[in-house]
Design an enzyme around this catalytic site. Structure first.
Site, PDB file in Angstrom:
ATOM      1  N   GLY A   1       9.837  -3.051   8.015  1.00  6.97           N
ATOM      2  CA  GLY A   1       9.578  -2.395   6.741  1.00  6.97           C
ATOM      3  C   GLY A   1       8.343  -1.523   6.827  1.00  6.97           C
ATOM      4  O   GLY A   1       8.315  -0.394   6.341  1.00  6.97           O
ATOM      5  N   ALA A   2       7.306  -2.055   7.457  1.00  5.71           N
ATOM      6  CA  ALA A   2       6.050  -1.317   7.598  1.00  5.71           C
ATOM      7  C   ALA A   2       5.163  -2.087   8.557  1.00  5.71           C
ATOM      8  O   ALA A   2       5.464  -3.218   8.937  1.00  5.71           O
ATOM      9  CB  ALA A   2       5.365  -1.156   6.244  1.00  5.71           C
ATOM     10  N   MET A   3       4.046  -1.468   8.947  1.00  8.37           N
ATOM     11  CA  MET A   3       3.151  -2.069   9.935  1.00  8.37           C
ATOM     12  C   MET A   3       1.713  -1.792   9.550  1.00  8.37           C
ATOM     13  O   MET A   3       1.361  -0.669   9.223  1.00  8.37           O
ATOM     14  CB  MET A   3       3.480  -1.480  11.312  1.00  8.37           C
ATOM     15  CG  MET A   3       2.621  -2.010  12.427  1.00  8.37           C
ATOM     16  SD  MET A   3       2.784  -3.798  12.596  1.00  8.37           S
ATOM     17  CE  MET A   3       1.152  -4.198  13.193  1.00  8.37           C
TER      18      MET A   3
ATOM     19  N   GLU B   1       1.042 -13.667   8.009  1.00 11.36           N
ATOM     20  CA  GLU B   1       2.166 -13.220   7.195  1.00 11.36           C
ATOM     21  C   GLU B   1       2.388 -14.086   5.957  1.00 11.36           C
ATOM     22  O   GLU B   1       2.604 -13.572   4.864  1.00 11.36           O
ATOM     23  CB  GLU B   1       3.436 -13.136   8.037  1.00 11.36           C
ATOM     24  CG  GLU B   1       3.383 -12.080   9.133  1.00 11.36           C
ATOM     25  CD  GLU B   1       3.151 -10.666   8.623  1.00 11.36           C
ATOM     26  OE1 GLU B   1       3.250 -10.426   7.394  1.00 11.36           O
ATOM     27  OE2 GLU B   1       2.863  -9.783   9.460  1.00 11.36           O
TER      28      GLU B   1
ATOM     29  N   ASN C   1      -1.105  -1.439  11.073  1.00  8.77           N
ATOM     30  CA  ASN C   1      -2.048  -0.921  12.059  1.00  8.77           C
ATOM     31  C   ASN C   1      -3.358  -0.510  11.389  1.00  8.77           C
ATOM     32  O   ASN C   1      -3.356   0.144  10.358  1.00  8.77           O
ATOM     33  CB  ASN C   1      -1.464   0.309  12.761  1.00  8.77           C
ATOM     34  CG  ASN C   1       0.039   0.250  12.881  1.00  8.77           C
ATOM     35  OD1 ASN C   1       0.744   0.691  11.989  1.00  8.77           O
ATOM     36  ND2 ASN C   1       0.511  -0.302  13.963  1.00  8.77           N
TER      37      ASN C   1
ATOM     38  N   HIS D   1       1.191  -5.207   0.490  1.00 10.28           N
ATOM     39  CA  HIS D   1       1.237  -6.159   1.603  1.00 10.28           C
ATOM     40  C   HIS D   1       0.488  -5.608   2.817  1.00 10.28           C
ATOM     41  O   HIS D   1      -0.373  -6.293   3.390  1.00 10.28           O
ATOM     42  CB  HIS D   1       2.699  -6.449   1.965  1.00 10.28           C
ATOM     43  CG  HIS D   1       2.873  -7.409   3.091  1.00 10.28           C
ATOM     44  ND1 HIS D   1       3.054  -8.762   2.906  1.00 10.28           N
ATOM     45  CD2 HIS D   1       2.871  -7.227   4.442  1.00 10.28           C
ATOM     46  CE1 HIS D   1       3.163  -9.360   4.082  1.00 10.28           C
ATOM     47  NE2 HIS D   1       3.056  -8.448   5.038  1.00 10.28           N
ATOM     48  N   GLU D   2       0.805  -4.380   3.218  1.00  3.31           N
ATOM     49  CA  GLU D   2       0.175  -3.836   4.429  1.00  3.31           C
ATOM     50  C   GLU D   2      -1.312  -3.580   4.204  1.00  3.31           C
ATOM     51  O   GLU D   2      -2.127  -3.788   5.107  1.00  3.31           O
ATOM     52  CB  GLU D   2       0.889  -2.561   4.885  1.00  3.31           C
ATOM     53  CG  GLU D   2       2.380  -2.715   5.117  1.00  3.31           C
ATOM     54  CD  GLU D   2       2.757  -3.865   6.035  1.00  3.31           C
ATOM     55  OE1 GLU D   2       1.957  -4.266   6.901  1.00  3.31           O
ATOM     56  OE2 GLU D   2       3.874  -4.392   5.883  1.00  3.31           O
TER      57      GLU D   2
ATOM     58  N   HIS E   1      -3.246  -6.812   4.501  1.00  2.00           N
ATOM     59  CA  HIS E   1      -3.402  -7.235   5.897  1.00  2.00           C
ATOM     60  C   HIS E   1      -4.737  -6.792   6.483  1.00  2.00           C
ATOM     61  O   HIS E   1      -5.172  -7.347   7.498  1.00  2.00           O
ATOM     62  CB  HIS E   1      -2.281  -6.655   6.755  1.00  2.00           C
ATOM     63  CG  HIS E   1      -1.125  -7.582   6.973  1.00  2.00           C
ATOM     64  ND1 HIS E   1      -1.271  -8.912   7.299  1.00  2.00           N
ATOM     65  CD2 HIS E   1       0.223  -7.365   6.934  1.00  2.00           C
ATOM     66  CE1 HIS E   1      -0.074  -9.463   7.447  1.00  2.00           C
ATOM     67  NE2 HIS E   1       0.842  -8.555   7.227  1.00  2.00           N
TER      68      HIS E   1
END
Length: 868
Positions: free
Chosen positions: A260-262, A319, A264, A296-297, A300
């Site tokens: 879905g996404a990352m 997660e 980084n 969410h990302e 993180h």
């Protein structure tokens, strides 16, 4: 296969022999022959004769130690082994890679016209030889070189520090990330984009530049993502006291992406599905999904980046915690009840099914062959429920104290799940010794409740028994610490205060034994219990409610989730009894009292429209399947459709009135407007099964001013198989065939089409100009929806659904095994079905297992299923 993949075990973890403190990367980008120069500052950490680096699909061009060509090395199938090294040294490795041929979409690859990376979990080893493990944290400096005309934007992690032009129309940009990070957080993007820019002032007064990069022509679809990002930054400061730590935050939307996404560091790479939206192209569900995933990302940055995982067995550390945070973000901004309901639907449906499958595992697995297989609902969603249980046991204040202590202890390090639990425990003073079992025990606990009222003593005894059935790799189960939220009501709807030993006690009971009885005092009459409120633990509840009690709770429970849950339990009683009846040759039927209960919900003026829409939604076929040891696909489908038809016809007048009363003149993504559309379109989905359905759906489709109403009409026509279905599908395809992301909704409807000819339709659809099996979004929409959301035809008695699945999986095994591994799950559950179906499903699995080149992703799942 060339060789049998070997499992890794958490118990065998060893810290690395060397660490890499600084890494300088230079990428000279070309489509088929990109040169990567990696200069590492390496330091030996413990006695070792060798440094073994990970590497896949790389061509080694040169290798130097302290500037000298190094000869003492050996190329391995999985990397590179160097010997006779000094204790501290500079290592320079030059590799050649082919991004255009990288269809697995791991490492550096081409997405449309852009270069991009995906390095989690183990993709960095496809870029250069490296210690590709999360407990090696280095500071990265990255120089990206490419053609200036084709790739005007050259992006990487951190802050941009230098740039310049080169000969032959090429240019370069240098980025530096001041925060040490593991290789999986590395990112690079090069392309030509439209850019949406904004800025955010942090609570300490720092200005952060915000940039969202989208494909040319999509700038009008990026504003919601920017709004969501700013909301997330503000929320994280207010709720968790966490501030962003770089000068710039960038998001890039790409169309070819496995996830879905990352997250980084500073440069989030997103599947375009979770960035692009406007009212013409995106539904309300898309808007809410973008808000959640952007949050969410971003979250993180602290729970995943600043504190990362020691090893991949600890994946839920980042997660599970970050899913909990994004759920809280969505709940604080929108409807807490509706968000909680949607979260619980995922747990009770696909996550419980995963717990009961051959791939059942704890949220912290003990054994793994292919790490990509453990990006699961168990690690993410059940992991979030474990964090939520801690929050329930501790309360917000103590939980926040635990978070602060966690960051104080572990900022800038690679931590474990135990580190988090210990910080929360130490900060709160709450003993979590037994609670830790949630991290190591797989499966879904069953909690059975019985009650006894003593009218003379005015006491009410509530006995709780917990059991967890054996799972594939874990036969023995222990009693867990289960927070069990209870409320008692009088017949008039008044709440009875919980008292024990003359003292008021919390509504959250600590269930810690296999069998435990709680006795409440001063209970004036036999109460009606509301059990497992807010779904306070991810368990299956068994309690023999009467219809009257459930209808009472639907009306009187103070907690909205408890009202919804009572409605679901009422429906479940009649789904079960009707499935049995259909198997015995009887017609499905709902009693008038149940229909009346839902009529009351539909007409309630006290409830929010979004909540009413959830109350009226039947459990999914997949959730119902999870109730049975042996699944009767056809009987379940017959019952769910019959109940929908009965409710539609019995409530037709009321559904019609509510539908027309909620017509909107302008589109807004305010949560109240989203809720009204949700209820209106829920009414439409029922009305599709009435004699007025075809005309209503045609009218809504042609008058719709937004994608939510368009897709609602098409979806209802698809489910009810109305005459207008094909005309609507053709019109939509003609309008949107140029836009793959918008066509994904159409592909999903083709995949879930309940018509007997659906497989012919799917095979024709695979020739559509917008479809490509190489694109994960297209594949998941069409093929994934058929395999996981069209159970009647996937499980067709002819076996054609299974053969089709096998054919697709064999093709994807060669091009993108990670996507194949996501799609195979419905085949793995073959033991739930009748013998004929079992044999056919097993045959496809055995055919896959016999492949010479079966990827590790599929090998692990296929072998577990066949051995279980």
């Amino acid at each position: 296969m060339a060789h049998t993949p070997q499992a890794k075990y958490r118990k065998n973890y060893q810290s690395p022999s060397h660490t890499i403190m600084d890494l300088e990367l230079i990428f000279d980008l070309f489509d088929t022959n990109t040169t990567v120069t990696a200069v590492s500052h390496v330091k030996q950490q413990k006695e070792s004769n060798q440094l073994v680096l990970d590497g896949e699909n790389l061509e080694l061009k040169s290798l130097k130690v302290n500037g000298i060509e190094w000869q003492d090395f050996q190329l391995l199938e999985t990397g590179l082994s160097l010997s006779s090294l000094p204790q501290e040294f500079e290592l320079e490795i030059v590799t050649l890679i082919n991004p255009e041929a990288n269809t697995a979409l791991e490492g550096l690859y081409k997405s449309g016209g852009a270069f991009c990376t995906q390095c989690e979990a183990e993709g960095f080893r496809r870029i250069t030889y490296f210690l590709d493990r999360p407990d090696v944290l280095a500071k990265y400096t990255t120089t990206v070189i490419a053609d200036k005309k084709d790739y005007p934007f050259l992006l990487s992690n951190g802050n941009r520090i230098e740039h310049g032009d080169l000969a032959e129309g090429r240019h370069w940009v240098k980025w530096q990330d001041p925060h040490p990070k593991p290789a999986y957080l590395f990112a690079l993007v090069a392309g030509d984009f439209d850019v949406l820019r904004d800025q955010y002032k942090t609570k300490s007064g720092r200005d952060v530049a915000l940039e969202i990069f989208v494909d040319k022509g999509n700038l009008d679809r990026a504003s919601h993502a920017m709004t969501s990002l700013i909301n997330a930054m503000k929320w994280d400061e207010e709720r968790f006291d966490l501030e962003y730590d770089l000068d710039i935050y960038m998001i890039v939307a790409v169309d070819f992406f496995n996830m879905g996404a990352m997250e980084n560091k500073g440069l989030n790479i997103f599947n375009s599905k979770f960035v692009l939206a406007n009212e013409k192209t995106a539904t309300d569900t898309d808007y809410l999904g973008i808000e959640a995933v952007i949050g969410h990302e971003y979250f993180h940055n602290w729970t995943g980046n600043r504190v990362t995982c020691r090893d991949w067995f600890q994946l839920s550390l980042k997660e599970g915690l970050t899913v909990f945070r994004d759920q809280e973000f969505s709940s604080d901004l929108g409807s807490r009840a509706v968000n909680r309901i949607n979260n619980v639907r995922i747990i009770r449906g696909p996550q419980f099914a995963e717990d009961a499958s051959p791939m059942s595992h704890p949220i912290r697995p003990d054994k793994v062959i292919e790490m990509n297989n453990f990006y699961t609902l168990t690690v993410y969603e059940k992991g979030s429920e474990v964090i939520r249980m801690m929050h329930t046991l501790l309360g917000e204040t103590n939980f926040q104290k635990g978070m602060k202590l966690y960051f104080e202890r572990h900022d800038g390090t690679a931590a474990t799940c135990e580190d988090f639990v210990a910080a929360v425990e130490d900060a709160s003073g709450v003993d979590l010794t037994q609670f830790r079992l949630w991290y190591s025990q797989s499966g879904t606990p069953i909690v059975s409740v019985s009650t006894e009222y003593d009218a003379q003593q005015k006491t009410y005894a509530l006995t709780v028994e917990q059991t967890t059935e054996p799972t594939h790799e874990q036969k023995e189960k222990a009693a867990l610490h289960i927070p069990f939220d209870v409320e008692l009501y009088t017949a008039h709807g008044d709440v009875i205060e919980l008292q024990c030993n003359g003292k008021r006690i919390s509504n959250v009971l600590n269930v810690t034994q296999a069998k435990q009885t709680f006795v409440f005092e001063n209970v004036p009459e036999k109460p009606i219990p509301s059990l497992l409120r807010e779904f306070s633990a991810p368990v299956k509840l068994e309690y023999d409610y009467s219809d009257d009690e459930l209808i009472f709770l639907m009306v009187n429970a103070r907690n909205e989730f408890a009202r919804w849950d009572a409605g679901q339990m009422l429906l479940a009683k009649y789904i079960r009894s009707n499935v049995f009846g259909v198997q015995s040759g009887k017609a499905a039927d709902l009693p008038e009292s149940v229909v009346d209960a839902f009529r009351g919900v539909l007409l309630s003026e006290a409830l929010e429209p979004a909540f009413i829409a959830e109350m009226l939604s039947l459990p999914s076929h997949n959730e119902v399947s999870g109730w049975y040891k042996r699944v009767d696909v056809d009987a379940i489908a017959t019952v769910l459709k019959a109940m929908k038809v009965q409710l539609a016809n019995a409530l037709q007048d009321e559904l019609n009135a509510v539908y027309h009363s909620l017509r909107q003149t302008a589109y807004s993504i305010e949560h109240s407007a989203i809720g009204e559309r949700a209820l209106r379109n829920t009414c439409l989905a029922y009305l599709a099964y009435t004699d007025q359905g075809n005309d209503l759906l045609l009218a809504q489709y042609h008058s719709a001013s937004n994608m939510t109403d368009t897709i609602a009409a098409m979806s209802a026509a698809n489910s009810a198989q109305l005459m207008c279905r094909q005309a609507l599908m053709d019109d939509y395809s003609n309008k949107w065939k140029h836009d793959g992301l918008v066509m994904d909704k159409w592909f999903a409807l083709q995949g879930t089409n309940p018509a007997p000819s659906v497989l012919d339709t799917i095979q024709q659809t695979m020739k559509h100009e917008a479809f490509s099996l190489k694109n994960p979004n297209r594949t998941r929409s069409l093929i994934g929806s058929f395999l996981s959301a069209n159970p009647v035809h996937f499980h067709a008695k002819s076996g054609e659904g299974y053969r089709f699945a096998g054919q697709i999986l064999r093709e994807l095994n060669d091009s993108n095994p990670q996507v194949a591994s996501r799609l195979i799950d419905p085949l793995l559950k073959f033991r739930l079905y009748d013998e004929a179906r079992q044999a056919m499903m097993k045959s496809e699995l055995e055919s896959l297992k016999s492949m010479e080149n079966l990827a590790r992703d599929l090998f692990e799942k296929v072998t577990k299923a066949l051995e279980s």
